[in-house]
Write an enzyme that holds these catalytic residues in place. Structure first.
Site, PDB file in Angstrom:
ATOM      1  N   LYS A 229       1.126  -1.360  -0.143  1.00 12.24           N
ATOM      2  CA  LYS A 229      -0.062   0.058   0.098  1.00 12.24           C
ATOM      3  C   LYS A 229       0.709   1.410  -0.347  1.00 12.24           C
ATOM      4  CE  LYS A 229      -3.176   3.579   2.330  1.00 12.24           C
ATOM      5  NZ  LYS A 229      -2.207   4.357   3.526  1.00 12.24           N
ATOM      6  N   ASP A 248      -6.571   0.804   1.168  1.00 17.45           N
ATOM      7  CA  ASP A 248      -6.950   0.577   1.985  1.00 17.45           C
ATOM      8  C   ASP A 248      -8.059   0.383   2.635  1.00 17.45           C
ATOM      9  OD1 ASP A 248      -8.509   2.923   1.278  1.00 17.45           O
ATOM     10  OD2 ASP A 248      -7.437   4.988   2.596  1.00 17.45           O
TER      11      ASP A 248
END
Length: 310
Positions: A229, A248
């Protein structure tokens, strides 16, 4: 202090909405003072105002003298990615995605910022398991401790973002821990060592701009504290990897509600933990859905979800 003269960018708010973009979690150094947004770009204190049809701007350098527009305008045009027409992208996303078409009129002017690679890398290492308010405080402390003082504006001191070499000290980890960085202190120190070595060999992080997304991502994953991420956030916001889609919890939730169209996606979205395979599956699905500028569509979806949860 020299007089700061306002200059103007003729860009409508539907192309750039400062009040939406700047506090949304892309960048963490912008501060709002009444109708002004203030931050540091290229070691300059930048002041912005906005109305429906233009962005007004001015800046100060470390000598407290105003900065000529010939320097400022290219900096801001680059930072806000103004060569990319947002209205065209919104139309394309709306054709590809009926949910985007439905919500986009309420979330105009959301674009991806083109930020300094080193600053973005450090900032998003700080973002792991964190929130915007605390990340902002951490970055302020980092700049105040290791950056160089530029000037004071509206009674707030502004500092440069420290270069990697400034963090390559034996006391860095403990100092950062004392400043509230926790386990991220060691990650930042080790990353600074790696980047400083890279730059000392005559390289620059910015030279990776324009390289294939997979290559940039793999490079970033080599830094301590950088997972998928964080690597995707940095790739998107600093390295022109417009198609990458950071996943996320907000995007995970929206995929589950709006985009889980196959059994595999539904299984991935409903899982309580996200494996690398699940992450890549969701990200690849959204890249295919939204196309070459998928990361820009993700930013709109992300902010829409963020605003609903406020």
């Amino acid at each position: 202090m020299g007089k700061m003269v306002w200059a103007h960018l003729a860009v409508p708010v539907k192309e750039v909405s400062l009040d939406v973009i700047l506090p949304s979690g892309q960048a963490f150094r912008w501060k709002k003072h009444h109708d002004e947004w203030v931050s540091v770009l290229k070691d300059l204190v930048i002041v912005l105002r906005q109305d429906d049809n233009q962005i007004s701007y001015r800046a100060l350098a470390s000598n407290n003298l105003p900065v000529p527009d010939s320097i400022l305008e290219p900096v801001l045009s680059d930072y806000f990615n103004l060569s990319i027409k947002l209205s065209r992208l919104y139309r394309e996303f709306g054709v590809r995605d009926s949910y985007f078409k439905k919500i986009s009129p309420s979330y105009t002017g959301i674009r991806i910022l083109r930020q300094d690679p080193w600053e973005t890398l450090v900032t998003f290492i700080c973002s792991s398991n964190n929130n915007i308010k605390r990340i902002t405080q951490m970055i302020d402390n980092l700049c105040r401790t290791y950056g160089e003082y530029i000037t004071t504006y509206n009674n707030i001191e502004y500092y440069t973002f420290p270069r990697p070499v400034s963090l390559c000290t034996s006391t860095c980890v403990q100092t950062l821990r004392d400043l509230g960085f926790g386990y991220r202190a060691a990650y930042i120190y080790k990353t600074a060592l790696q980047v400083n070595e890279w730059e000392s060999a005559g390289n620059s992080l910015s030279q990776l701009r324009g390289q294939p997304y997979e290559q940039v991502r793999e490079f970033l994953l080599g830094f301590k504290g950088v997972g998928p991420k964080v690597a995707d956030c940095v790739s998107l916001m600093a390295f022109d990897c417009h198609s990458c889609v950071p996943i996320d919890t907000h995007i995970w939730n929206i995929v589950q509600k709006r985009y889980a169209t196959t059994a595999q996606l539904r299984a991935s979205a409903k899982s309580k933990t996200m494996s690398k395979i699940m992450y890549d599956t969701l990200s690849q699905h959204l890249r295919k859905l939204w196309g070459h500028y998928a990361g820009w569509a993700q930013a709109v979806i992300f902010i829409s979800e963020l605003r609903k949860n406020e």
